[in-house]
Design a protein around this motif. Structure first.
Motif, PDB file in Angstrom:
ATOM      1  N   GLY A   1       0.812  -1.203   0.000  1.00  0.00           N
ATOM      2  CA  GLY A   1       0.000   0.000   0.000  1.00  0.00           C
ATOM      3  C   GLY A   1       0.845   1.252   0.000  1.00  0.00           C
ATOM      4  O   GLY A   1       0.354   2.356   0.212  1.00  0.00           O
ATOM      5  N   GLY A   2       2.112   1.113  -0.245  1.00  0.00           N
ATOM      6  CA  GLY A   2       3.060   2.228  -0.229  1.00  0.00           C
ATOM      7  C   GLY A   2       4.447   1.685   0.008  1.00  0.00           C
ATOM      8  O   GLY A   2       4.914   0.790  -0.706  1.00  0.00           O
ATOM      9  N   VAL A   3       5.118   2.153   1.070  1.00  0.00           N
ATOM     10  CA  VAL A   3       6.478   1.711   1.393  1.00  0.00           C
ATOM     11  C   VAL A   3       6.427   0.473   2.292  1.00  0.00           C
ATOM     12  O   VAL A   3       5.612   0.378   3.194  1.00  0.00           O
ATOM     13  N   ILE A   4       7.321  -0.488   2.018  1.00  0.00           N
ATOM     14  CA  ILE A   4       7.464  -1.694   2.835  1.00  0.00           C
ATOM     15  C   ILE A   4       8.707  -1.555   3.708  1.00  0.00           C
ATOM     16  O   ILE A   4       9.730  -1.026   3.267  1.00  0.00           O
ATOM     17  N   VAL A   5       8.632  -2.034   4.957  1.00  0.00           N
ATOM     18  CA  VAL A   5       9.800  -2.044   5.834  1.00  0.00           C
ATOM     19  C   VAL A   5      10.039  -3.483   6.308  1.00  0.00           C
ATOM     20  O   VAL A   5       9.094  -4.219   6.590  1.00  0.00           O
ATOM     21  N   GLN A   6      11.326  -3.859   6.385  1.00  0.00           N
ATOM     22  CA  GLN A   6      11.685  -5.209   6.825  1.00  0.00           C
ATOM     23  C   GLN A   6      12.971  -5.159   7.636  1.00  0.00           C
ATOM     24  O   GLN A   6      13.914  -4.431   7.295  1.00  0.00           O
ATOM     25  N   ARG A   7      13.002  -5.926   8.729  1.00  0.00           N
ATOM     26  CA  ARG A   7      14.234  -6.076   9.503  1.00  0.00           C
ATOM     27  C   ARG A   7      15.236  -6.896   8.691  1.00  0.00           C
ATOM     28  O   ARG A   7      14.864  -7.836   8.002  1.00  0.00           O
ATOM     29  N   PHE A   8      16.519  -6.523   8.786  1.00  0.00           N
ATOM     30  CA  PHE A   8      17.536  -7.256   8.051  1.00  0.00           C
ATOM     31  C   PHE A   8      17.583  -8.712   8.494  1.00  0.00           C
ATOM     32  O   PHE A   8      17.759  -9.625   7.689  1.00  0.00           O
ATOM     33  N   GLY A   9      17.391  -8.952   9.781  1.00  0.00           N
ATOM     34  CA  GLY A   9      17.390 -10.320  10.289  1.00  0.00           C
ATOM     35  C   GLY A   9      16.267 -11.151   9.695  1.00  0.00           C
ATOM     36  O   GLY A   9      16.447 -12.343   9.404  1.00  0.00           O
ATOM     37  N   ASP A  10      15.108 -10.553   9.500  1.00  0.00           N
ATOM     38  CA  ASP A  10      13.987 -11.272   8.879  1.00  0.00           C
ATOM     39  C   ASP A  10      14.287 -11.576   7.411  1.00  0.00           C
ATOM     40  O   ASP A  10      13.979 -12.662   6.910  1.00  0.00           O
ATOM     41  N   LEU A  11      14.894 -10.602   6.724  1.00  0.00           N
ATOM     42  CA  LEU A  11      15.246 -10.816   5.316  1.00  0.00           C
ATOM     43  C   LEU A  11      16.223 -11.981   5.193  1.00  0.00           C
ATOM     44  O   LEU A  11      16.053 -12.860   4.335  1.00  0.00           O
ATOM     45  N   GLU A  12      17.232 -12.034   6.048  1.00  0.00           N
ATOM     46  CA  GLU A  12      18.224 -13.094   5.999  1.00  0.00           C
ATOM     47  C   GLU A  12      17.618 -14.460   6.352  1.00  0.00           C
ATOM     48  O   GLU A  12      18.094 -15.490   5.878  1.00  0.00           O
ATOM     49  N   ARG A  13      16.581 -14.459   7.174  1.00  0.00           N
ATOM     50  CA  ARG A  13      15.944 -15.721   7.554  1.00  0.00           C
ATOM     51  C   ARG A  13      14.832 -16.124   6.587  1.00  0.00           C
ATOM     52  O   ARG A  13      14.175 -17.148   6.787  1.00  0.00           O
ATOM     53  N   GLY A  14      14.614 -15.314   5.582  1.00  0.00           N
ATOM     54  CA  GLY A  14      13.611 -15.661   4.574  1.00  0.00           C
ATOM     55  C   GLY A  14      12.182 -15.551   5.055  1.00  0.00           C
ATOM     56  O   GLY A  14      11.307 -16.289   4.614  1.00  0.00           O
ATOM     57  N   ARG A  15      11.938 -14.580   5.948  1.00  0.00           N
ATOM     58  CA  ARG A  15      10.578 -14.403   6.442  1.00  0.00           C
ATOM     59  C   ARG A  15      10.214 -12.922   6.404  1.00  0.00           C
ATOM     60  O   ARG A  15      11.090 -12.044   6.450  1.00  0.00           O
ATOM     61  N   ARG A  16       8.933 -12.645   6.317  1.00  0.00           N
ATOM     62  CA  ARG A  16       8.494 -11.264   6.306  1.00  0.00           C
ATOM     63  C   ARG A  16       8.558 -10.689   7.723  1.00  0.00           C
ATOM     64  O   ARG A  16       8.487 -11.418   8.722  1.00  0.00           O
ATOM     65  N   SER A  17       8.692  -9.384   7.798  1.00  0.00           N
ATOM     66  CA  SER A  17       8.606  -8.735   9.100  1.00  0.00           C
ATOM     67  C   SER A  17       7.140  -8.537   9.453  1.00  0.00           C
ATOM     68  O   SER A  17       6.278  -8.379   8.583  1.00  0.00           O
ATOM     69  N   THR A  18       6.851  -8.566  10.748  1.00  0.00           N
ATOM     70  CA  THR A  18       5.507  -8.324  11.249  1.00  0.00           C
ATOM     71  C   THR A  18       5.551  -7.121  12.190  1.00  0.00           C
ATOM     72  O   THR A  18       6.635  -6.692  12.618  1.00  0.00           O
ATOM     73  N   GLN A  19       4.391  -6.593  12.509  1.00  0.00           N
ATOM     74  CA  GLN A  19       4.352  -5.458  13.418  1.00  0.00           C
ATOM     75  C   GLN A  19       4.915  -5.846  14.780  1.00  0.00           C
ATOM     76  O   GLN A  19       5.600  -5.050  15.435  1.00  0.00           O
ATOM     77  N   LYS A  20       4.664  -7.075  15.203  1.00  0.00           N
ATOM     78  CA  LYS A  20       5.173  -7.546  16.499  1.00  0.00           C
ATOM     79  C   LYS A  20       6.699  -7.527  16.506  1.00  0.00           C
ATOM     80  O   LYS A  20       7.325  -7.092  17.482  1.00  0.00           O
ATOM     81  N   ARG A  21       7.315  -8.023  15.422  1.00  0.00           N
ATOM     82  CA  ARG A  21       8.783  -8.048  15.366  1.00  0.00           C
ATOM     83  C   ARG A  21       9.344  -6.626  15.338  1.00  0.00           C
ATOM     84  O   ARG A  21      10.403  -6.359  15.907  1.00  0.00           O
ATOM     85  N   LEU A  22       8.652  -5.714  14.629  1.00  0.00           N
ATOM     86  CA  LEU A  22       9.109  -4.325  14.594  1.00  0.00           C
ATOM     87  C   LEU A  22       8.997  -3.685  15.974  1.00  0.00           C
ATOM     88  O   LEU A  22       9.883  -2.930  16.395  1.00  0.00           O
ATOM     89  N   ASP A  23       7.915  -3.978  16.687  1.00  0.00           N
ATOM     90  CA  ASP A  23       7.722  -3.410  18.015  1.00  0.00           C
ATOM     91  C   ASP A  23       8.806  -3.879  18.988  1.00  0.00           C
ATOM     92  O   ASP A  23       9.182  -3.145  19.916  1.00  0.00           O
ATOM     93  N   GLU A  24       9.313  -5.084  18.769  1.00  0.00           N
ATOM     94  CA  GLU A  24      10.349  -5.645  19.647  1.00  0.00           C
ATOM     95  C   GLU A  24      11.757  -5.247  19.211  1.00  0.00           C
ATOM     96  O   GLU A  24      12.740  -5.546  19.883  1.00  0.00           O
ATOM     97  N   SER A  25      11.869  -4.563  18.069  1.00  0.00           N
ATOM     98  CA  SER A  25      13.170  -4.183  17.532  1.00  0.00           C
ATOM     99  C   SER A  25      13.810  -3.078  18.362  1.00  0.00           C
ATOM    100  O   SER A  25      13.131  -2.243  18.965  1.00  0.00           O
ATOM    101  N   THR A  26      15.118  -3.064  18.394  1.00  0.00           N
ATOM    102  CA  THR A  26      15.837  -2.002  19.106  1.00  0.00           C
ATOM    103  C   THR A  26      15.927  -0.726  18.284  1.00  0.00           C
ATOM    104  O   THR A  26      16.273   0.336  18.805  1.00  0.00           O
ATOM    105  N   VAL A  27      15.671  -0.845  16.987  1.00  0.00           N
ATOM    106  CA  VAL A  27      15.638   0.327  16.108  1.00  0.00           C
ATOM    107  C   VAL A  27      14.179   0.646  15.814  1.00  0.00           C
ATOM    108  O   VAL A  27      13.459  -0.157  15.227  1.00  0.00           O
ATOM    109  N   HIS A  28      13.733   1.820  16.241  1.00  0.00           N
ATOM    110  CA  HIS A  28      12.336   2.205  16.058  1.00  0.00           C
ATOM    111  C   HIS A  28      12.189   2.991  14.754  1.00  0.00           C
ATOM    112  O   HIS A  28      12.860   4.006  14.563  1.00  0.00           O
TER     113      HIS A  28
END
Length: 460
Positions: A334-361
């Motif tokens: 629906g516009g811009v997509i954001v993904q954690r690098f760790g999720d990209l390397e693990r072959g999975r999409r990022s979720t809001q839960k994973r973003l909320d738990e991230s140290t980088v806001h």
């Protein structure tokens, strides 16, 4: 309506062309046509609360209006011939640098005083980069910041508004070249009227690339295929790059991938900045800003990682290729997509839960997703390689919580065939700035405007 000079586009090229003309040839009657609004009326409705994503305004205030797409950038003027365009190929290296320094002096006289001029000359990071398979490009960088950049533009407009006729919210639909004896008269067609002048400066920026192609086709002006840069915007904790940004502010770093030998580069580094979205011809892409004001600084630093794609025969539509990738991102997120690098390397999409738990806001409200479903494998492989290469000189870059926003696309116009005066095959018709395909930066675009103004003044 008759003028001596018509300028199409109120971005850096058009502004500095008008500035120089009013100083050196004040007798000339000048008009500037701009698709967007005056500077003080430029406002993006996205506030992160009531309006969280692009609502597709008729004219994007981030991209169009007085100051062009650079008005709300972080105001970096790179004084160098090593990147930012090929202006030097037309006017010479010494002249190009001289004009960039002249533009810098104008900025300093109009609100930019007190800002720092950074330089990579003699930097220890040049050696460190070389030791790790990276190349640090040479440049002097004046960082105004988004806030100081706005002040400079405001002051320049104050000097021009009573000397130049501005037509805001007035896109030029087409340019007509009419032969008059041994000369040409150029007609700028708008929805309301037709305006004429014996000299016309076209400076429409990257957002006008499609329109520029139409103009060149209509007038039979030759062009050649250019490139498109495709990648992501990286956002991470500011301390990771602090040792680089404090000394250089922005390090232009280039890496050649081992797998495909593609060139990946950092671009538009914003220490303690924010990530923003922008609308280019109805397509939502990502960019970054930073401020000089300490109160507006964040805990994050962001920069782009871009892979340049040059196309050969029979393919010509490099911008169309970039647009198709951006459209895919818009379709999925629906516009811009954001993904954690760790999720990209693990072959999975990022979720809001994973973003909320991230140290980088995240500083941009983007849709959590999977960039591997958007970016071609070759481009994504290059970006991942580059992140690990940067991790060697800035440990933590390849951390799990590093955020990748997609997609970032830098569109370049088909390079217009120009002579050493930046003049087309039509005498008196000049094409400058990023829309010409010759410049790719604030400093080069501004310098091209000054150069053409001097050419016109010298022939008046």
């Amino acid at each position: 309506m008759n003028y001596d000079v018509i300028i199409i586009g109120a971005g850096p090229g058009g502004i500095y062309a008008a500035y120089e003309l009013t100083k050196k040839a004040p007798e000339l009657k000048i008009a500037i046509f701009e698709e967007g609004t005056p500077l003080e009326q430029r406002h993006c409705p996205i506030d992160g609360k009531k309006i969280k994503s692009c609502i597709h305004c008729k004219s994007c205030s981030i991209m169009n209006g007085f100051g062009g797409a650079g008005a709300f950038s972080d105001g970096k003027y790179n004084i160098t011939n090593d990147f930012g365009g090929t202006l030097y190929e037309y006017i010479g290296r010494d002249k190009a640098l001289e004009l960039m320094k002249y533009v810098d002096s104008i900025n300093m006289e109009n609100g930019g005083e007190g800002t720092r001029l950074y330089s990579t000359a003699g930097s220890k990071f040049k050696t460190i980069c070389m030791q790790n398979g990276l190349q640090l490009l040479d440049a002097s960088v004046r960082h105004l910041g988004t806030d100081k950049n706005y002040v400079v533009l405001k002051n320049l407009y104050a000097q021009l508004k009573d000397k130049v006729d501005f037509y805001f919210n007035t896109p030029v639909k087409k340019i007509e070249a009419v032969r008059s004896g041994n000369e040409y008269i150029y007609r700028a067609h708008t929805d309301e009227k037709i305006y004429e002048a014996p000299r016309c400066i076209v400076s429409v920026g990257r957002s006008g690339s499609k329109w520029m192609e139409t103009v060149c086709n209509d007038l039979g002006i030759k062009t050649k295929s250019n490139r498109v840069d495709i990648g992501v915007r990286v956002e991470l904790a500011a301390p990771i790059f602090e040792h680089i940004t404090k000394e250089l502010y922005e390090g232009k770093i280039v890496y050649r991938t081992k797998k495909f030998e593609d060139r990946v580069r950092t671009f538009c580094m914003n220490p303690h900045g924010i990530v923003v979205s922008e609308n280019t011809n109805g397509i939502i892409t990502v960019n970054g800003h930073s401020y000089e004001d300490p109160d507006k600084k964040t805990e994050n630093t962001n920069f782009a990682l871009l892979v340049a794609k040059h196309f050969s025969e029979p393919f010509h539509d490099s911008n169309g290729y970039g647009e198709s990738i951006a459209k895919l991102s818009n379709m999925l997120g629906g516009g811009v997509i954001v993904q954690r690098f760790g999720d990209l390397e693990r072959g999975r999409r990022s979720t809001q839960k994973r973003l909320d738990e991230s140290t980088v806001h995240p500083t941009l409200n983007a849709t959590p997703g999977d960039l591997s479903l958007v970016l071609p494998k070759r481009i994504l492989d290059g970006i991942i390689e580059m992140i690990y290469a940067l991790d060697r000189i800035a440990p933590g870059t390849a951390g799990d919580d590093t955020l990748l926003y997609g997609v970032e696309v830098k569109f370049y116009n088909m390079e217009v065939e120009l002579d050493e005066h930046l003049e087309t095959c039509y005498p008196g018709l000049y094409m400058i700035g990023d829309g010409s395909g010759v410049t790719h930066s604030l400093s080069h675009a501004s310098a091209s405007g000054v150069f053409v103004a001097d050419e016109i003044e010298g022939n008046s």
